[in-house]
Design an enzyme around this catalytic site. Structure first.
Site, PDB file in Angstrom:
ATOM      1  N   GLU A 132     -25.322  88.176  31.835  1.00 11.66           N
ATOM      2  CA  GLU A 132     -24.435  87.550  30.846  1.00 11.66           C
ATOM      3  C   GLU A 132     -25.087  87.589  29.460  1.00 11.66           C
ATOM      4  OE1 GLU A 132     -21.516  86.985  31.541  1.00 11.66           O
ATOM      5  OE2 GLU A 132     -21.327  86.440  33.650  1.00 11.66           O
ATOM      6  N   ASP A 260      -8.087  70.364  29.207  1.00 11.49           N
ATOM      7  CA  ASP A 260      -6.968  71.286  29.356  1.00 11.49           C
ATOM      8  C   ASP A 260      -6.915  71.733  30.812  1.00 11.49           C
ATOM      9  OD1 ASP A 260      -4.831  72.975  28.280  1.00 11.49           O
ATOM     10  OD2 ASP A 260      -6.147  74.644  28.789  1.00 11.49           O
ATOM     11  N   ASP A 315      -3.919  67.550  28.450  1.00 11.76           N
ATOM     12  CA  ASP A 315      -2.693  68.332  28.276  1.00 11.76           C
ATOM     13  C   ASP A 315      -1.482  67.547  28.776  1.00 11.76           C
ATOM     14  OD1 ASP A 315      -0.708  70.210  28.221  1.00 11.76           O
ATOM     15  OD2 ASP A 315      -1.743  71.686  29.462  1.00 11.76           O
ATOM     16  N   HIS A 392      -8.510  77.769  26.171  1.00 14.21           N
ATOM     17  CA  HIS A 392      -8.572  76.614  27.073  1.00 14.21           C
ATOM     18  C   HIS A 392      -9.485  75.524  26.503  1.00 14.21           C
ATOM     19  CE1 HIS A 392      -6.406  79.297  29.623  1.00 14.21           C
ATOM     20  NE2 HIS A 392      -7.398  80.171  29.580  1.00 14.21           N
ATOM     21  N   ASP A 395      -7.861  74.369  23.220  1.00 18.47           N
ATOM     22  CA  ASP A 395      -6.798  73.374  23.412  1.00 18.47           C
ATOM     23  C   ASP A 395      -7.392  72.007  23.729  1.00 18.47           C
ATOM     24  OD1 ASP A 395      -4.851  75.228  22.923  1.00 18.47           O
ATOM     25  OD2 ASP A 395      -4.299  75.552  25.016  1.00 18.47           O
TER      26      ASP A 395
END
Length: 413
Positions: A132, A260, A315, A392, A395
């Protein structure tokens, strides 16, 4: 030692990777492209073949190894039929080849002293694997490891650094350093799920869904192409290492928490941040980012992080989930106040702030900030709406900031 058939054990698409002996072997690829498992197989095989070689495995944060590189390398010993010759220990986290004492050592950039002081009992430190690698936003962090792989080696041995990653953003230093140059010491490859003949039909159906419904994400995760950074929504942000408890004690800072909900193909995202409305600063100090989470698991994660008593804004399109999580003891969770222009208004409000992301605790927030862009029409003209992807954690941050924008907040007091 018997020869391993690349065709049967690894499959196609990695002959050059397997044979290259130059300094840098860099593989960007989509999800399911075999890049990480092939790196694991290569290191196990070649350490057994070269009895004086040792390997250093690097991730941005040390704790990420256990469920990724450590598990992949252990799997590789079974895949090669040599598990009985290896010992994998969790304390300290390492793997030892029993016949010779060679070691695979695991380190994180969040503990630089553990890297600069590396010594090996048997042989030489020949190889390093950055998994990564995209999460390493500071090129200097890579250079420090690069410089630690040094010294003369016996005849037939070689030093090599392997980097594997998803190419989220074309502005990343990895592109300029390894893909935009021609250098015999660099092997730069792009791999995709299409080279992985071991995938099942359900895996391929997921990529087809992504191609139709998330084309920008498919460009990265499906085709292994660089993500396009043009049209970035948030530009005033950076990564830093900071102690959030000290910042929480400073005057004017409020703690905010957002959630979210994910779906079948999307992760749930939880963020924790400290905000100073007067200074227009946001310090994002914690995250959780995971797919296929049920509501009881989300509640369990929030409790484990000791945020169960905090006000969490979630959400509002999932009222049943909010009620269910509240039933699991997260009593102060509430729905965000959405409206027809809530996304644009929330983005415009966030754009007034400088956003500082914890360098080691919040890699997915950094990934989204790098990849969240304005949508475009067919002519390439930018529209006044964001893409419906890489949003995500973004939000979750918008939801959390409601209590600041509307003049209320909570603190750790």
């Amino acid at each position: 030692m018997s020869e391993v058939s690349l065709q049967q054990t690894i499959g196609k698409g990695y002959v050059d990777f397997w044979r290259f002996r130059g300094r840098y072997r860099v593989v960007k690829g989509g999800r399911g492209s075999k890049k990480s498992v092939t790196a694991a197989l290569w290191h196990i095989y070649h350490m057994m073949k070269m009895p004086k070689a040792n390997t250093l495995v690097i991730r941005k944060t040390f704790n990420a190894h256990k469920d990724s590189t450590f598990a992949q390398l252990k799997w590789a010993t079974h895949r090669l039929g040599v598990a009985h010759l290896w010992q994998f220990k969790k304390s300290p986290l390492e793997a030892t080849y029993k016949p010779t004492g060679q070691k695979i050592m695991f380190r994180g950039l969040d503990d630089p002293m553990s890297i600069t002081s590396i010594t090996v009992d048997t042989g030489y430190l020949c190889w390093a694997w950055f998994e990564e690698a995209y999460q390493v936003l500071n090129e200097d962090d890579f250079d420090k490891i690069d410089m630690s792989i040094r010294g003369e080696l016996p005849e037939g041995y070689f030093k090599q650094l392997t980097l594997t990653f998803n190419p989220w953003n074309e502005r990343h230093w990895l592109k300029q350093r390894f893909f935009d140059v021609s250098n015999p010491n660099i092997l730069a490859l792009t791999t995709t799920f299409k080279s992985n003949e071991f995938l099942g039909d359900d895996d391929r159906e997921l990529f087809e869904w992504m191609r139709k419904h998330k084309p920008k994400r498919y460009r990265v995760e499906g085709e292994g192409n660089w993500g396009i950074a043009e049209g970035a929504i948030f530009e005033n942000w950076c990564e830093e290492e900071f102690e959030w408890r000290d910042i929480a004690k400073l005057p004017g800072y409020k703690a905010i928490f957002g959630l979210d909900f994910g779906y079948t193909n999307d992760p749930s995202a939880f963020i924790a941040a400290l905000v100073n409305k007067d200074l227009k600063k946001i310090y994002i100090f914690d995250e959780h980012y995971e797919g296929a989470l049920t509501n009881d698991k989300i509640a369990e994660i929030i409790k484990k992080k000791s945020y169960a008593k905090e006000k969490i804004v979630a959400d509002s399109s999932e009222p049943k989930s909010i009620d269910e999580i509240r039933g699991y003891g997260i009593n102060r969770i509430r729905a965000a106040e959405k409206g027809p222009d809530s996304v644009i208004n929330g983005i415009q409000y966030l754009q007034q702030y400088e956003i500082i992301v914890h360098k080691f605790r919040c890699p997915n927030v950094s990934m989204e900030l790098s990849s969240y862009v304005w949508d475009q029409d067919k002519t390439g003209r930018f529209l006044n709406r964001p893409i419906d992807d890489f949003n995500h954690a973004m939000d979750a941050l918008r939801y959390a900031m409601e209590q600041i924008r509307k003049g209320s907040g909570v603190s750790f007091d």
